[in-house]
Design a protein around this motif. Structure first.
Motif: not given
Length: 209
Positions: A55-56, A109-113, A123-132, A167-170
């Motif tokens: 999905v990601r 973390v992998f999904g967000a990265a 923000f959307q990258a963090a959401v992609m991490g959650v979906l992953t 991860h996104v914040v760091l």
């Protein structure tokens, strides 16, 4: 001694494969515990193992990782075979929960990265991490006809959000992605572990009084 970027990359890559295997095992077990066929167990393992990443990748416009990358599908089928031929009491629920916690944190973390590497905003990258991290488990529960992880009170999606968001914040604070990955994944794992150990849950909506 601080590990080199190459060593950290190898560690995370190995954890990625472990995460796939753990999620695939949970999918296969969902099928075997309801006395399904091996084909169903293998299908559950594949959907659970690669569902979130699929999905990601579709949403961020990336090649679907398990189609073009390492033999993830074969790993899922191999894990389903292992579950199928071994005694059920080998697969203790609590042990699998802890392994799942590690996979959840790493996958978030992998999904967000990966989303960030394709130019997705933070923000959307963090959401992609959650979906992953969570979509595979959601699909597994829907297919198995059991209450979804989304509606269980115990912290699960929140732990994935913590890992992906941290991860996104760091990274935004200036840390290289491979350095930010470890503390972010550790934070998600600790929160999920605390939820398993102490049955932590968010307050439920109680409606109007």
């Amino acid at each position: 001694m601080v590990p080199s970027p190459q060593a950290l990359g190898q560690m995370l890559g190995a954890l990625d494969l472990v995460g796939i295997a753990v999620f695939a095992a949970s999918g296969a077990l969902a099928a075997t515990r309801t006395a399904q066929t091996f084909v169903t167990a293998a299908f559950f393992a594949l959907v659970t193992g690669v569902g979130g990443g699929t999905v990601r990748d579709l949403l961020i416009g990336a090649p679907v990782f398990w189609v073009h990358g390492a033999p993830y599908a074969a790993i899922c089928v191999a894990v389903a075979t292992l579950v199928w031929i071994t005694p059920e009491d080998w697969w203790r629920e609590r042990a699998l929960e802890w392994l799942d916690a590690a996979g959840l944190a790493a996958y978030a973390v992998f999904g967000a990265a990966k989303a960030a590497s394709f130019g997705v905003p933070p923000f959307q990258a963090a959401v992609m991490g959650v979906l992953t991290a969570c979509v595979g488990g959601i699909l597994r529960d829907v297919l198995a006809g059991v209450p979804s992880i989304l509606i269980r009170p115990e912290l699960y999606v929140t732990a994935a959000a913590l890992a992906a968001g941290l991860h996104v914040v760091l990274v935004a604070a200036g840390l290289p992605p491979f350095v930010a990955a470890l503390p972010a994944a550790a934070a998600g794992f600790v929160l999920r572990g605390a939820a398993i150990r102490f049955r932590l849950a968010l307050p439920a909506y109680r409606g109007r009084r």
